[in-house]
Scaffold this active site. Sequence first.
Site, PDB file in Angstrom:
ATOM      1  N   TYR A  13     -10.303  70.631 -84.281  1.00  0.00           N
ATOM      2  CA  TYR A  13      -9.470  70.207 -83.416  1.00  0.00           C
ATOM      3  C   TYR A  13      -9.668  68.801 -83.096  1.00  0.00           C
ATOM      4  O   TYR A  13     -10.712  68.488 -82.981  1.00  0.00           O
ATOM      5  CB  TYR A  13      -9.988  71.130 -82.036  1.00  0.00           C
ATOM      6  CG  TYR A  13      -9.409  72.665 -82.292  1.00  0.00           C
ATOM      7  CD1 TYR A  13      -8.104  73.016 -82.324  1.00  0.00           C
ATOM      8  CD2 TYR A  13     -10.455  73.538 -82.199  1.00  0.00           C
ATOM      9  CE1 TYR A  13      -7.708  74.148 -82.279  1.00  0.00           C
ATOM     10  CE2 TYR A  13     -10.077  74.938 -82.398  1.00  0.00           C
ATOM     11  CZ  TYR A  13      -8.668  75.276 -82.474  1.00  0.00           C
ATOM     12  OH  TYR A  13      -8.280  76.696 -82.303  1.00  0.00           O
ATOM     13  N   LYS A  59     -39.683  87.712 -70.228  1.00  0.00           N
ATOM     14  CA  LYS A  59     -38.587  87.747 -69.314  1.00  0.00           C
ATOM     15  C   LYS A  59     -37.378  87.423 -70.231  1.00  0.00           C
ATOM     16  O   LYS A  59     -37.494  86.879 -71.275  1.00  0.00           O
ATOM     17  CB  LYS A  59     -38.777  86.802 -68.185  1.00  0.00           C
ATOM     18  CG  LYS A  59     -38.783  85.382 -68.636  1.00  0.00           C
ATOM     19  CD  LYS A  59     -39.063  84.441 -67.748  1.00  0.00           C
ATOM     20  CE  LYS A  59     -39.172  83.060 -67.928  1.00  0.00           C
ATOM     21  NZ  LYS A  59     -40.398  82.148 -67.010  1.00  0.00           N
ATOM     22  N   MET A  76     -14.536  78.231 -81.775  1.00  0.00           N
ATOM     23  CA  MET A  76     -14.852  79.589 -81.118  1.00  0.00           C
ATOM     24  C   MET A  76     -15.778  80.245 -82.226  1.00  0.00           C
ATOM     25  O   MET A  76     -16.823  80.631 -81.642  1.00  0.00           O
ATOM     26  CB  MET A  76     -13.735  80.095 -80.292  1.00  0.00           C
ATOM     27  CG  MET A  76     -14.164  81.557 -79.612  1.00  0.00           C
ATOM     28  SD  MET A  76     -12.783  82.185 -79.134  1.00  0.00           S
ATOM     29  CE  MET A  76     -11.970  81.367 -77.838  1.00  0.00           C
ATOM     30  N   ARG A 109     -39.839  76.009 -55.624  1.00  0.00           N
ATOM     31  CA  ARG A 109     -38.839  77.280 -55.780  1.00  0.00           C
ATOM     32  C   ARG A 109     -39.083  78.250 -55.061  1.00  0.00           C
ATOM     33  O   ARG A 109     -38.591  78.440 -53.987  1.00  0.00           O
ATOM     34  CB  ARG A 109     -38.708  77.402 -57.526  1.00  0.00           C
ATOM     35  CG  ARG A 109     -37.989  76.419 -58.266  1.00  0.00           C
ATOM     36  CD  ARG A 109     -37.711  77.029 -59.707  1.00  0.00           C
ATOM     37  NE  ARG A 109     -38.891  77.804 -60.189  1.00  0.00           N
ATOM     38  CZ  ARG A 109     -38.964  78.087 -61.586  1.00  0.00           C
ATOM     39  NH1 ARG A 109     -38.196  77.610 -62.265  1.00  0.00           N
ATOM     40  NH2 ARG A 109     -40.066  78.763 -61.973  1.00  0.00           N
TER      41      ARG A 109
END
Length: 377
Positions: A265, A35, A313, A133
């Site tokens: 940063y 999956k 990023m 679930r």
Amino acid sequence: MIDYNKVRVEISLANLLANVRRFQGVCPTIIPVIKSDAYGHGLAEVARALQGEGIATLAVGFVNEAVALRRSGWVGRILALLGPVDDEDTVALWEHDILAAIANADQLARVAEAARTRGRLAVCLKFDTGMRRLGFRPEALPQLLDALAANPALVPVMASTHLASADMPDREAQVAVQAARFQDVIDVLARAGHRVEANIANSAGGMAHAGCRMDSMRLGIAMYGANPFYGTAWEEKGEGLAQTMQVSAPVLHVHTLARGEGVSYGWTYVTGRDREVAVVGVGYADNYSRSLSNRGFMNIKGHRVPILGRVCMQMTVVDVSRLVGEEGPGVRPGDRAWLLGGPGPGTIAPEELADWWDTIPYEVFCLLGMNPRSHAA
Ligand SMILES: *Cc1c(COP(=O)(O)O)cnc(C)c1O
């Protein structure tokens, strides 16, 4: 998939097969779970590698994953663990010959309705023995049996349940409770004339709970080389699996940080002495988590190098002082920095990266596996 970067994910299919073979012979029948794009390893590539390995069934999550797997050329059985969620999924079960898990009365009604026009359909019945679930509760068996009797075109060929705590040494008793509830379900089904292939175990269940091996097991994380018992008293049960995924990114820039200078940063890291740093071209946009800021390590030329300051990023700064001294191999732009795996004693295991990241190898594989990927036999 992410295609805007210079990250490279390398998958060793040979190591993946070696991990599968470890289970063959121990467990009666292996159902590899592929999956979520084979946990980031590539649905079609992993399926192709498993062809000819004595594997009859592959498991995915959603029915659309099953359709993609069928379209990739897999001719064996496909189990969709999440079952149909809409009409498109329902139709696909017949059109692409998919064995779907049916987990509630709504799903059952939906496929029963379609079976009226489309004919016979083999199904997997999913039971909730404690995970809370998905699945029919054992108490709901009488109604389920009635529904099956009223819809003879639906043919249960498999029954499944999922363990909530198979990887936890102090939860053996709960695993036994789930296994006993499931065995009761299987017995009731058999008395009603439904002889099904029963499976309960995931990787951890198959490795640690011999009584859970039943007719087949659904093998996921261990096939991808991560130890489900990492950090527990059972750690040695999962040792020796072969790493299947390695991930690297390019060094963009190397320079010196003077004592007292902050980096990245917010200057969350300030040097206590002069340091050589490398700026590596990977960041949170590449699914390399910002939670690794000031916590994680990379591997450059076999050396562990710590992350300094915040992950950005598309960039992350690492301390390469130990590589740059007299004895060191040096670092230059264009060299590869390994986020996972890599050469030598600095090689990074998925469990370690997951720890620094404050998650589990499953998430590391799924997220990093979305980067540009190649497969080696
Ligand atoms: C993902 C999944 C598995 C595989 O679990 P691992 O812990 O990765 O071995 C097995 N069964 C079901 C129902 C799953 O969703």
